[in-house]
Design a protein around this motif. Structure first.
Motif, PDB file in Angstrom:
ATOM      1  N   LEU A  83       0.871  -1.185   0.000  1.00 12.22           N
ATOM      2  CA  LEU A  83       0.000   0.000   0.000  1.00 12.22           C
ATOM      3  C   LEU A  83       0.901   1.226   0.000  1.00 12.22           C
ATOM      4  O   LEU A  83       1.707   1.416   0.910  1.00 12.22           O
ATOM      5  CB  LEU A  83      -0.899  -0.009   1.248  1.00 12.22           C
ATOM      6  CG  LEU A  83      -1.863   1.174   1.355  1.00 12.22           C
ATOM      7  CD1 LEU A  83      -2.999   1.044   0.341  1.00 12.22           C
ATOM      8  CD2 LEU A  83      -2.429   1.290   2.769  1.00 12.22           C
ATOM      9  N   ASP A  84       0.748   2.060  -1.015  1.00 15.34           N
ATOM     10  CA  ASP A  84       1.612   3.234  -1.172  1.00 15.34           C
ATOM     11  C   ASP A  84       1.034   4.410  -0.354  1.00 15.34           C
ATOM     12  O   ASP A  84      -0.176   4.450  -0.076  1.00 15.34           O
ATOM     13  CB  ASP A  84       1.668   3.567  -2.680  1.00 15.34           C
ATOM     14  CG  ASP A  84       2.836   4.451  -3.052  1.00 15.34           C
ATOM     15  OD1 ASP A  84       3.794   4.535  -2.266  1.00 15.34           O
ATOM     16  OD2 ASP A  84       2.795   5.049  -4.148  1.00 15.34           O
ATOM     17  N   HIS A  85       1.888   5.373  -0.029  1.00 14.71           N
ATOM     18  CA  HIS A  85       1.498   6.641   0.637  1.00 14.71           C
ATOM     19  C   HIS A  85       0.158   6.655   1.356  1.00 14.71           C
ATOM     20  O   HIS A  85      -0.832   7.195   0.828  1.00 14.71           O
ATOM     21  CB  HIS A  85       1.429   7.766  -0.399  1.00 14.71           C
ATOM     22  CG  HIS A  85       2.764   8.192  -0.898  1.00 14.71           C
ATOM     23  ND1 HIS A  85       3.649   8.925  -0.150  1.00 14.71           N
ATOM     24  CD2 HIS A  85       3.366   7.971  -2.089  1.00 14.71           C
ATOM     25  CE1 HIS A  85       4.734   9.146  -0.850  1.00 14.71           C
ATOM     26  NE2 HIS A  85       4.603   8.570  -2.032  1.00 14.71           N
ATOM     27  N   CYS A  86       0.112   6.110   2.526  1.00 15.51           N
ATOM     28  CA  CYS A  86      -1.122   6.215   3.304  1.00 15.51           C
ATOM     29  C   CYS A  86      -0.833   7.042   4.547  1.00 15.51           C
ATOM     30  O   CYS A  86       0.186   6.856   5.206  1.00 15.51           O
ATOM     31  CB  CYS A  86      -1.640   4.825   3.679  1.00 15.51           C
ATOM     32  SG  CYS A  86      -3.334   4.893   4.274  1.00 15.51           S
ATOM     33  N   ALA A 180      10.665  13.721  -7.105  1.00 17.04           N
ATOM     34  CA  ALA A 180       9.307  14.147  -6.784  1.00 17.04           C
ATOM     35  C   ALA A 180       8.326  13.375  -7.661  1.00 17.04           C
ATOM     36  O   ALA A 180       8.729  12.697  -8.614  1.00 17.04           O
ATOM     37  CB  ALA A 180       9.162  15.651  -7.011  1.00 17.04           C
ATOM     38  N   HIS A 181       7.038  13.516  -7.334  1.00 15.25           N
ATOM     39  CA  HIS A 181       6.007  12.733  -8.039  1.00 15.25           C
ATOM     40  C   HIS A 181       5.468  13.443  -9.285  1.00 15.25           C
ATOM     41  O   HIS A 181       5.243  14.637  -9.262  1.00 15.25           O
ATOM     42  CB  HIS A 181       4.830  12.473  -7.093  1.00 15.25           C
ATOM     43  CG  HIS A 181       5.210  11.737  -5.848  1.00 15.25           C
ATOM     44  ND1 HIS A 181       5.358  12.369  -4.639  1.00 15.25           N
ATOM     45  CD2 HIS A 181       5.472  10.424  -5.636  1.00 15.25           C
ATOM     46  CE1 HIS A 181       5.693  11.465  -3.727  1.00 15.25           C
ATOM     47  NE2 HIS A 181       5.770  10.286  -4.293  1.00 15.25           N
ATOM     48  N   GLY A 182       5.237  12.671 -10.341  1.00 12.90           N
ATOM     49  CA  GLY A 182       4.620  13.223 -11.555  1.00 12.90           C
ATOM     50  C   GLY A 182       5.653  13.584 -12.604  1.00 12.90           C
ATOM     51  O   GLY A 182       6.783  13.095 -12.578  1.00 12.90           O
ATOM     52  N   LEU A 208      13.336   5.071  -3.332  1.00 18.42           N
ATOM     53  CA  LEU A 208      13.306   6.296  -4.134  1.00 18.42           C
ATOM     54  C   LEU A 208      11.937   6.419  -4.792  1.00 18.42           C
ATOM     55  O   LEU A 208      11.537   5.571  -5.590  1.00 18.42           O
ATOM     56  CB  LEU A 208      14.411   6.251  -5.202  1.00 18.42           C
ATOM     57  CG  LEU A 208      14.567   7.510  -6.066  1.00 18.42           C
ATOM     58  CD1 LEU A 208      14.980   8.711  -5.219  1.00 18.42           C
ATOM     59  CD2 LEU A 208      15.609   7.276  -7.168  1.00 18.42           C
ATOM     60  N   HIS A 209      11.224   7.492  -4.436  1.00 15.34           N
ATOM     61  CA  HIS A 209       9.918   7.767  -5.058  1.00 15.34           C
ATOM     62  C   HIS A 209      10.118   8.691  -6.252  1.00 15.34           C
ATOM     63  O   HIS A 209      11.175   9.285  -6.413  1.00 15.34           O
ATOM     64  CB  HIS A 209       8.984   8.432  -4.032  1.00 15.34           C
ATOM     65  CG  HIS A 209       8.437   7.488  -3.006  1.00 15.34           C
ATOM     66  ND1 HIS A 209       7.093   7.296  -2.812  1.00 15.34           N
ATOM     67  CD2 HIS A 209       9.064   6.659  -2.143  1.00 15.34           C
ATOM     68  CE1 HIS A 209       6.913   6.393  -1.863  1.00 15.34           C
ATOM     69  NE2 HIS A 209       8.099   5.995  -1.427  1.00 15.34           N
ATOM     70  N   GLY A 210       9.066   8.820  -7.060  1.00 14.73           N
ATOM     71  CA  GLY A 210       9.149   9.739  -8.204  1.00 14.73           C
ATOM     72  C   GLY A 210      10.125   9.247  -9.258  1.00 14.73           C
ATOM     73  O   GLY A 210      10.887  10.024  -9.842  1.00 14.73           O
ATOM     74  N   LEU A 230      12.502   1.204  -6.163  1.00 10.35           N
ATOM     75  CA  LEU A 230      12.237   2.380  -7.004  1.00 10.35           C
ATOM     76  C   LEU A 230      10.749   2.400  -7.328  1.00 10.35           C
ATOM     77  O   LEU A 230      10.215   1.433  -7.881  1.00 10.35           O
ATOM     78  CB  LEU A 230      13.050   2.266  -8.304  1.00 10.35           C
ATOM     79  CG  LEU A 230      12.790   3.353  -9.352  1.00 10.35           C
ATOM     80  CD1 LEU A 230      13.412   4.678  -8.901  1.00 10.35           C
ATOM     81  CD2 LEU A 230      13.369   2.950 -10.709  1.00 10.35           C
ATOM     82  N   ASN A 231      10.085   3.485  -6.971  1.00 11.84           N
ATOM     83  CA  ASN A 231       8.646   3.586  -7.248  1.00 11.84           C
ATOM     84  C   ASN A 231       8.398   4.259  -8.593  1.00 11.84           C
ATOM     85  O   ASN A 231       8.924   5.341  -8.860  1.00 11.84           O
ATOM     86  CB  ASN A 231       7.959   4.437  -6.176  1.00 11.84           C
ATOM     87  CG  ASN A 231       7.753   3.682  -4.882  1.00 11.84           C
ATOM     88  OD1 ASN A 231       8.394   2.653  -4.636  1.00 11.84           O
ATOM     89  ND2 ASN A 231       6.872   4.176  -4.045  1.00 11.84           N
ATOM     90  N   VAL A 232       7.588   3.600  -9.404  1.00 12.82           N
ATOM     91  CA  VAL A 232       7.248   4.156 -10.717  1.00 12.82           C
ATOM     92  C   VAL A 232       5.729   4.149 -10.881  1.00 12.82           C
ATOM     93  O   VAL A 232       5.086   3.118 -10.700  1.00 12.82           O
ATOM     94  CB  VAL A 232       7.878   3.321 -11.860  1.00 12.82           C
ATOM     95  CG1 VAL A 232       7.522   3.914 -13.208  1.00 12.82           C
ATOM     96  CG2 VAL A 232       9.381   3.240 -11.696  1.00 12.82           C
TER      97      VAL A 232
HETATM   98 ZN    ZN Z   1       5.645   8.361  -3.686  1.00  9.69          ZN
END
Ligand code: ZN
Length: 282
Positions: A83-86, A180-182, A208-210, A230-232
């Protein structure tokens, strides 16, 4: 095989000086393609669900967990479900009850002490239930805002990371080092010295996000300096969207459009996934 514990996967990756890619997903096809690509490449993968995506795509935690679990059982490589970013304790409990074996408590918007407190609270319950936890320290903002990834004041500080992992006992830590995200408004330059210093100071696997839009060479170096996950999301989602649109514009009979489109999309997405799964040299 049965769903693997993300903390075990990241420890194993760390031993190999490699990392695992986590993909944000929201429907059956995405999850199936990732798992199929992971099996083809014989590398592990992490399936992630963001609470906002669950809301927008109207998929329940239960449905997502059951589908991922069933698809993971078909293959021989480790598949994690995360579960991501909660930001909400009760929502995390809901996800654990639904079958998620890894959760992120994102207390990064809170002052340090409050972040420690909420993260520790989640860790205590999650660990008792055999679930692992990712925390976040520093602020990983939006790639549309230059300040969110160029402002070093919001990056993770080494001494804070040491205290945070010691006091919370998180299994992995998302660090703010210039990502960063996006979609990035300009090419990011990761603070690799900061990352190395954090990695030298703590044993906890780093996240590492983003990951969409960071040049490959920087991701490789980040992987060599402690990033084990690594989050994609953006890149995968954008590729899915642009290709769906392209295929749909070719215009088919309405009844067959969707099924035909998914069939046409699959090889394109699998090709991307098979490459991306090796982003951290796994
Ligand atoms: Zn994130």
């Amino acid at each position: 095989m049965a769903l693997a514990l993300v903390s075990d996967m990241l420890r194993e990756a760390d031993k190999r000086h490699a990392g695992i890619v986590g993909f944000n997903t929201f429907n059956y096809e995405e999850v199936e393609w990732i798992i199929e690509a992971a099996e083809a490449e014989q590398v592990p993968a992490i399936i992630m669900l963001h609470p906002d995506m669950a809301y927008f795509s109207n998929i329940s935690f239960e449905a997502h967990a059951q589908m991922t679990k069933a698809l993971a059982e078909r293959v021989s490589v480790p598949i994690g479900l995360h579960l991501d970013h909660c930001e909400d304790f009760n929502e995390i409990m809901h996800a654990i009850k639904a079958g998620f074996t890894s959760v992120m408590i994102d207390g990064s918007k809170l002052p340090f002490e409050e972040n420690v407190a909420i993260t520790r609270k989640v860790v205590d319950v999650a660990h008792a239930m055999g679930v692992c936890v990712e925390g976040e320290l520093g602020r990983i903002g939006q790639a549309a805002n230059r300040e969110d990834f160029l402002n070093e004041d919001i990056y993770t500080k080494v001494e804070d990371a040491v205290a945070f992992v010691e006091r919370t006992q998180v299994d992995s830590l998302a660090v703010a080092i210039g990502s960063a995200h996006g979609f990035y408004v300009e090419t990011p330059h990761l603070a690799l010295d900061r990352l190395k210093a954090i990695n030298d100071a703590i044993d906890t696997p780093l996240v590492l996000h983003g990951g969409s839009g960071i040049p490959d060479d920087q991701i490789t170096i980040a992987g060599q300096n402690g990033i084990n996950k690594l989050n994609v999301g953006t890149e995968y989602g954008h590729l899915l969207y642009t290709n769906t649109r392209k295929i749909m514009e070719e215009g088919l009979s309405p009844r067959e459009d969707w099924m035909w489109c998914m069939g046409a999309l699959k090889p394109v997405m699998i090709e991307y996934l098979r490459r991306k799964l090796h982003a951290l040299s796994y």
